[in-house]
Design an enzyme around this catalytic site. Sequence first.
Site, PDB file in Angstrom:
ATOM      1  N   GLY A  23      83.829 -75.266-114.403  1.00  0.00           N
ATOM      2  CA  GLY A  23      82.660 -76.121-114.225  1.00  0.00           C
ATOM      3  C   GLY A  23      81.375 -75.425-114.595  1.00  0.00           C
ATOM      4  N   ALA A  24      81.367 -74.741-115.745  1.00  0.00           N
ATOM      5  CA  ALA A  24      80.230 -73.893-116.100  1.00  0.00           C
ATOM      6  C   ALA A  24      79.235 -74.546-117.044  1.00  0.00           C
ATOM      7  CB  ALA A  24      80.746 -72.591-116.722  1.00  0.00           C
ATOM      8  N   GLY A  27      74.721 -76.844-113.374  1.00  0.00           N
ATOM      9  CA  GLY A  27      74.677 -76.506-111.952  1.00  0.00           C
ATOM     10  C   GLY A  27      74.973 -75.058-111.642  1.00  0.00           C
ATOM     11  N   GLY A  29      77.770 -73.423-111.594  1.00  0.00           N
ATOM     12  CA  GLY A  29      78.683 -72.768-112.526  1.00  0.00           C
ATOM     13  C   GLY A  29      77.962 -72.219-113.736  1.00  0.00           C
ATOM     14  N   SER A 152      81.854 -75.990 -99.364  1.00  0.00           N
ATOM     15  CA  SER A 152      80.637 -76.781 -99.156  1.00  0.00           C
ATOM     16  C   SER A 152      80.351 -76.890 -97.674  1.00  0.00           C
ATOM     17  CB  SER A 152      80.836 -78.191 -99.745  1.00  0.00           C
ATOM     18  OG  SER A 152      79.869 -79.101 -99.273  1.00  0.00           O
ATOM     19  N   TYR A 177      86.039 -86.082 -99.684  1.00  0.00           N
ATOM     20  CA  TYR A 177      85.324 -84.899-100.172  1.00  0.00           C
ATOM     21  C   TYR A 177      85.379 -83.776 -99.139  1.00  0.00           C
ATOM     22  CZ  TYR A 177      81.550 -81.894-101.862  1.00  0.00           C
ATOM     23  OH  TYR A 177      80.814 -80.822-102.303  1.00  0.00           O
TER      24      TYR A 177
END
Length: 305
Positions: A23-24, A27, A29, A152, A177
Site C-alpha cells: 500500500g505504498a 498515505g 505507506g 488501528s 473493520y
Amino acid sequence: MSAPGWNANAIPDQTGRVAVVTGATSGTGFQAALALAGRGARVILACRNASKAEEAIGRIRAVHPRAQVEVQALDLGSLASVRAAAAVIRARTERLDLLLNNAGVMIPPHGRTEDGFETQIGTNHFGHFALTGLLLEHLLATPGSRIVTMSSLAHRNGRIQADDLNFERGYRAWAAYSQSKLANLLFAFELHRRLEAAGISTLSVAAHPGWARTELQRHAGWIRWMRALGLEALLSQDAAGGALPLLRAATDPTVEGGVYYGPTGFQELKGAPAPVAPIALSRDRDLQAWLWRRSEESTGVAYPI
C-alpha cells in the site's frame, strides 16, 4: 525503550537493506517508502494499482533522485496475486530486511475478495498473513529483519466473530473493520511468540498511525463533519506523522519484538511515536492461536517455524 520526540531524522542508514511496503502509493505507506528510500534502502512498492505505483516512484525520485525503488504488483484481496507477488520478490531479492504490512481498506461497502472473504478481513488480515508466510524464509535468512504490521485505534472496538468472520449474517462496516484491525494485532503478537519460542532473531512488531489524514478514510462520512467543525486539523496529523510509528517500529535499534507503537499525544491521535498499550483481548493467547490456525486453513499458507 523510549525516545521522546523520535522522528524520521532518527532513522539509521538503510544502505544495503531491502524493504517491501504494501500500500505504498499514498498515505502512510508512501511516506514510509519515501523515508526508507531516502536513507538508502532498496524499496519495493507492493501495490494493486500499477499506474499509481509508477507515479509514486516518480514522486520519491523527485525528492531522492538516486533512490532505489521498484514496483511489485500485489492485490491482497487475491491469494493468487499474493502467491505470484511473493514468488517474484523471492526471485528478485537475495535478502529481505523489512516487510511493512501497511496496506488496508476501511469501511467500504459490503463486498467479498476473490477468495470469498469479507473485504476487510480478507485484505487487511488474510492477505498479509499469506504474504508474510510466503516471504518468511527470506526474512529468517536476513540478520536483523523485521515484520511490522499496521493496526488501528479501531482495534479497541474489535471482536473476533469466530462463527461469522465474513459477516454473512449481516454486514456492519465498522465492526468488520475493527475485527480486521484486532486480527492484525493478534497475528503480530502470535508471530512474535512463535519466532521467540524458536529462537529466531527476526522481530514481529505492530504499529498504528493515530488519526492520519489519508485516502483510507474516504468512506467515512463523519470526517467531513469533523472538518467542517475545524476538529480534523486539531486532532489529526498528516500522513508523514502517521507513518512515524511504522518507521520507528521498522528501524529503531532499541525496538523489541511483540511491542505496539503509536502516537503519544491526546488519545494517541497524533504525536511522537512510542510503545502504546493495546486492548487486553489482543494478548489472549488462545484467541491468537485460534486465529493462526484459521488463517493457515483459510489461506493454505503454512509458516516454516
